[in-house]
Design an enzyme around this catalytic site. Structure first.
Site, PDB file in Angstrom:
ATOM      1  CG  ASP A  84      28.815  44.293  42.136  1.00 50.83           C
ATOM      2  OD1 ASP A  84      28.923  45.268  41.387  1.00 50.83           O
ATOM      3  OD2 ASP A  84      29.785  43.571  42.458  1.00 50.83           O
ATOM      4  CG  HIS A 180      35.511  40.833  38.931  1.00 47.23           C
ATOM      5  ND1 HIS A 180      35.265  41.168  37.618  1.00 47.23           N
ATOM      6  CD2 HIS A 180      34.893  41.776  39.674  1.00 47.23           C
ATOM      7  CE1 HIS A 180      34.508  42.253  37.582  1.00 47.23           C
ATOM      8  NE2 HIS A 180      34.274  42.657  38.810  1.00 47.23           N
ATOM      9  N   GLY A 181      38.636  38.543  41.414  1.00 48.49           N
ATOM     10  CA  GLY A 181      39.242  37.325  41.972  1.00 48.49           C
ATOM     11  C   GLY A 181      40.701  37.543  42.318  1.00 48.49           C
ATOM     12  N   GLY A 209      37.306  44.708  41.084  1.00 43.80           N
ATOM     13  CA  GLY A 209      38.437  43.786  41.231  1.00 43.80           C
ATOM     14  C   GLY A 209      39.443  44.276  42.251  1.00 43.80           C
ATOM     15  CB  SER A 211      40.528  40.983  46.300  1.00 41.67           C
ATOM     16  OG  SER A 211      39.232  41.152  46.795  1.00 41.67           O
TER      17      SER A 211
HETATM   18  P1  13P Z   1      37.171  41.180  43.894  1.00 41.55           P
HETATM   19  O1  13P Z   1      36.389  39.966  44.228  1.00 41.55           O
HETATM   20  O2  13P Z   1      38.313  40.895  43.004  1.00 41.55           O
HETATM   21  O3  13P Z   1      37.558  41.973  45.092  1.00 41.55           O
HETATM   22  O4  13P Z   1      36.208  42.120  43.016  1.00 41.55           O
HETATM   23  C1  13P Z   1      35.007  42.538  43.571  1.00 41.55           C
HETATM   24  C2  13P Z   1      34.238  43.295  42.577  1.00 41.55           C
HETATM   25  O5  13P Z   1      34.758  44.037  41.780  1.00 41.55           O
HETATM   26  C3  13P Z   1      32.782  43.113  42.599  1.00 41.55           C
HETATM   27  O6  13P Z   1      32.151  43.832  41.607  1.00 41.55           O
END
Ligand code: 13P
Length: 287
Positions: A84, A180-181, A209, A211
């Site tokens: 990633d 993200h987060g 992103g 989550s």
């Molecule tokens: P989250 O941590 O918000 O799920 O995002 C993960 C992500 O997009 C990693 O590239």
């Protein structure tokens, strides 16, 4: 069974849905993905983020691809390995040499020209290793800074088309209202923009992103062109909660708890919690 990310994305595209990619830091998280894929028959992607894992020297890329390979060999369901967000060409080269069949070069904070120039360099190197390359246009920022509400960061359909044509990437991460987060407020994906981007390019689209985005929005996004969907924070939270729960359980002071041998049960305990989460999450893809 280990497959290339491109093969899984092709499958997702054919079925009008997305493959979920989960951020991992160790064997337990990778193993749980394999078991959940095997149980459901739904493919998934194992992701490693240099910033959260390899940079800290906790795990070398060779060690990580070794874990992945060893686990993938034990199951029939297809899973794939992906690096990633990486900003460093020599690091990407190193992971490609060490068994990663797919990488993300993230030049989303650079100017369009610089992003194109660097991405092209990665794509050229990837050809040598038969590797897939994901890149990003627009910018998926941080949820705690509410970047997902900043329209200036969103991907423009015409830029997406130009970027894909110029670089020849395998997949494109786009900014349409995710970050993200953990979100402060429920995010609202710009699905109209997604449709426009999808109409402008044939390159498979990636949503970062993951989550905290409501399932109804995700299902629509998958139907409207998202073929890869990244989840990190949520998966880490499940892992963290499982470890905390385990520690709480064995804190009880009795004769036996004085021995550290309980720790031998920790992998299985956490793996089972991760598998429960993954089995439910994977159903979202309807694969
Ligand atoms: P989250 O941590 O918000 O799920 O995002 C993960 C992500 O997009 C990693 O590239």
């Amino acid at each position: 069974m280990a497959l290339k990310v491109r093969e899984l994305l092709k499958l997702a595209h054919k079925k009008n849905t997305a493959i979920i990619a989960f951020e991992c830091i160790d064997y337990n998280m990778v193993y749980a993905i394999a078991v959940a894929s095997q149980k459901t028959g739904i493919p998934a992607i194992v992701m490693v983020e240099p910033a959260t894992c390899i940079d800290k020297n906790d795990c070398h890329p060779t060690a990580f691809s070794g874990i992945f390979k060893g686990v993938a060999e034990q199951i029939d369901a297809p899973i794939a390995l992906h690096l990633d967000h990486c900003y460093d060409f020599s690091y990407i080269l190193n992971t490609m040499k060490n068994g990663f069949g797919s990488v993300m070069y993230d030049g989303s904070k650079l100017s369009l020209e610089e992003n194109i120039k660097n991405t092209k360099k990665v794509v050229e190197a990837a050809r040598v290793f038969d590797c897939d390359v994901e890149a990003e246009i627009g910018h998926v920022g941080m949820a705690n800074a509410e970047d997902n509400q900043n329209i200036d960061f969103y991907t423009k359909p015409e830029t997406a088309k130009y970027f894909c044509e110029e670089t020849g990437i395998s997949s494109l991460a786009i900014a349409i209202g995710s970050a993200h987060g953990m979100y402060k407020k429920t995010p609202q994906l710009d699905l109209e923009r997604l449709e426009q981007i999808n109409a402008a390019t044939d390159t498979p689209l990636v949503l970062h992103g993951g989550s905290g985005i409501p399932n109804e929005q995700l299902e629509l996004a998958f139907k409207k062109g998202i073929n890869k969907f990244n989840v990190g924070t949520e998966y880490f939270q499940v892992y963290y909660a499982a470890i905390s729960e385990f520690c709480e359980k064995y804190k009880i002071v009795d004769h036996y708890s004085k021995t550290p041998l309980h720790v031998l049960d920790l992998p299985k305990y956490t793996q089972n919690k991760l598998i429960d989460y993954l089995v439910k999450k994977l159903q979202l893809t309807k694969l």
